[in-house]
Scaffold this active site. Sequence first.
Site, PDB file in Angstrom:
ATOM      1  N   GLY A 290       0.826  -1.197   0.000  1.00  0.00           N
ATOM      2  CA  GLY A 290       0.000   0.000   0.000  1.00  0.00           C
ATOM      3  C   GLY A 290       0.859   1.244   0.000  1.00  0.00           C
ATOM      4  O   GLY A 290       2.036   1.195   0.387  1.00  0.00           O
TER       5      GLY A 290
ATOM      6  N   GLN B  49       3.108  10.026   1.119  1.00  0.00           N
ATOM      7  CA  GLN B  49       4.396   9.320   1.079  1.00  0.00           C
ATOM      8  C   GLN B  49       5.184   9.596  -0.186  1.00  0.00           C
ATOM      9  O   GLN B  49       6.374   9.260  -0.254  1.00  0.00           O
ATOM     10  CB  GLN B  49       4.182   7.803   1.200  1.00  0.00           C
ATOM     11  CG  GLN B  49       3.681   7.374   2.569  1.00  0.00           C
ATOM     12  CD  GLN B  49       3.524   5.871   2.613  1.00  0.00           C
ATOM     13  OE1 GLN B  49       2.536   5.344   2.120  1.00  0.00           O
ATOM     14  NE2 GLN B  49       4.493   5.181   3.181  1.00  0.00           N
TER      15      GLN B  49
ATOM     16  N   CYS C  64       6.117  -0.203   6.881  1.00  0.00           N
ATOM     17  CA  CYS C  64       5.695   1.007   6.168  1.00  0.00           C
ATOM     18  C   CYS C  64       6.850   1.435   5.288  1.00  0.00           C
ATOM     19  O   CYS C  64       7.991   1.442   5.742  1.00  0.00           O
ATOM     20  CB  CYS C  64       5.355   2.107   7.167  1.00  0.00           C
ATOM     21  SG  CYS C  64       4.892   3.674   6.398  1.00  0.00           S
ATOM     22  N   LEU C  65       6.569   1.771   4.033  1.00  0.00           N
ATOM     23  CA  LEU C  65       7.656   2.148   3.117  1.00  0.00           C
ATOM     24  C   LEU C  65       8.399   3.391   3.607  1.00  0.00           C
ATOM     25  O   LEU C  65       9.542   3.610   3.228  1.00  0.00           O
ATOM     26  CB  LEU C  65       7.115   2.358   1.700  1.00  0.00           C
ATOM     27  CG  LEU C  65       6.576   1.098   1.015  1.00  0.00           C
ATOM     28  CD1 LEU C  65       6.051   1.429  -0.373  1.00  0.00           C
ATOM     29  CD2 LEU C  65       7.643   0.007   0.937  1.00  0.00           C
TER      30      LEU C  65
ATOM     31  N   HIS D 254      -4.148   1.396   7.696  1.00  0.00           N
ATOM     32  CA  HIS D 254      -2.771   1.919   7.769  1.00  0.00           C
ATOM     33  C   HIS D 254      -2.588   3.087   6.796  1.00  0.00           C
ATOM     34  O   HIS D 254      -2.085   4.150   7.169  1.00  0.00           O
ATOM     35  CB  HIS D 254      -1.758   0.793   7.451  1.00  0.00           C
ATOM     36  CG  HIS D 254      -0.337   1.270   7.376  1.00  0.00           C
ATOM     37  ND1 HIS D 254       0.624   0.900   8.293  1.00  0.00           N
ATOM     38  CD2 HIS D 254       0.294   2.086   6.481  1.00  0.00           C
ATOM     39  CE1 HIS D 254       1.771   1.490   7.972  1.00  0.00           C
ATOM     40  NE2 HIS D 254       1.600   2.209   6.868  1.00  0.00           N
ATOM     41  N   GLU D 255      -3.026   2.887   5.547  1.00  0.00           N
ATOM     42  CA  GLU D 255      -2.834   3.926   4.531  1.00  0.00           C
ATOM     43  C   GLU D 255      -3.686   5.159   4.835  1.00  0.00           C
ATOM     44  O   GLU D 255      -3.256   6.292   4.618  1.00  0.00           O
ATOM     45  CB  GLU D 255      -3.145   3.392   3.128  1.00  0.00           C
ATOM     46  CG  GLU D 255      -2.299   2.201   2.680  1.00  0.00           C
ATOM     47  CD  GLU D 255      -0.809   2.401   2.866  1.00  0.00           C
ATOM     48  OE1 GLU D 255      -0.344   3.545   2.848  1.00  0.00           O
ATOM     49  OE2 GLU D 255      -0.110   1.383   3.055  1.00  0.00           O
TER      50      GLU D 255
ATOM     51  N   HIS E 228      -2.133   7.716   6.976  1.00  0.00           N
ATOM     52  CA  HIS E 228      -1.197   8.642   6.309  1.00  0.00           C
ATOM     53  C   HIS E 228      -1.897   9.918   5.862  1.00  0.00           C
ATOM     54  O   HIS E 228      -1.298  10.993   5.855  1.00  0.00           O
ATOM     55  CB  HIS E 228      -0.568   7.976   5.077  1.00  0.00           C
ATOM     56  CG  HIS E 228       0.579   7.058   5.409  1.00  0.00           C
ATOM     57  ND1 HIS E 228       1.770   7.506   5.916  1.00  0.00           N
ATOM     58  CD2 HIS E 228       0.707   5.724   5.281  1.00  0.00           C
ATOM     59  CE1 HIS E 228       2.595   6.473   6.090  1.00  0.00           C
ATOM     60  NE2 HIS E 228       1.964   5.370   5.718  1.00  0.00           N
TER      61      HIS E 228
END
Length: 183
Positions: A49, A54, A95-96, A137-138, A141
């Site tokens: 994701g 991000q 997480c990226l 999660h996304e 952000h």
Amino acid sequence: MSEPLEFTVTLYPDPVLRKGAEPVAAFDAELQHIVAAMFERMRASKGVGLAAPQVGLKRCILVLNPTGEAQDDLALINPTIVSRFGASTVFEEGCLSFPGIFAEISRPERCLVKAFDANGLPIEKEYEGFVSRIVQHEYDHLEGVLLVDRMSPAEKLANKAALEELVQSYKKKQAPPAIRSAR
Ligand code: CO
């Protein structure tokens, strides 16, 4: 033809990740390009994701794919999590924007989401399990909420050195270039 977009992932603790996002106003060609480039970045980074903040964009755009199969690509534009319900479950998240960091995070099992797809068609859907977790999660952000904010004190402690390393490498990148003539 516009240039193909190429995104890089913004890393913690870049303040961009804290600024949140604003609704997308037009479901136009630019949005299609952004969504396509976000999917590309997500895949290249081996993520499941990615949220627009991000890649440095203050826009309410999420892309995700729980399986890696093309038919499971899901883009959510201007999403709202209408409700979260079901048992609280704990699962290891990465997480990226936090490379190398993983933590057991507790979230409700299910969520009901209202959003639009990349063409502006409304979506209203209940997600459960892994997809629900990625969506939650996304979605965080978009509100400037990060993995580190969801960690228990124990998880924060366990990841202390890795988090500090990210802070130091961010600071290093922000530092002005050394004055070479000083002797
Ligand atoms: Co993330």
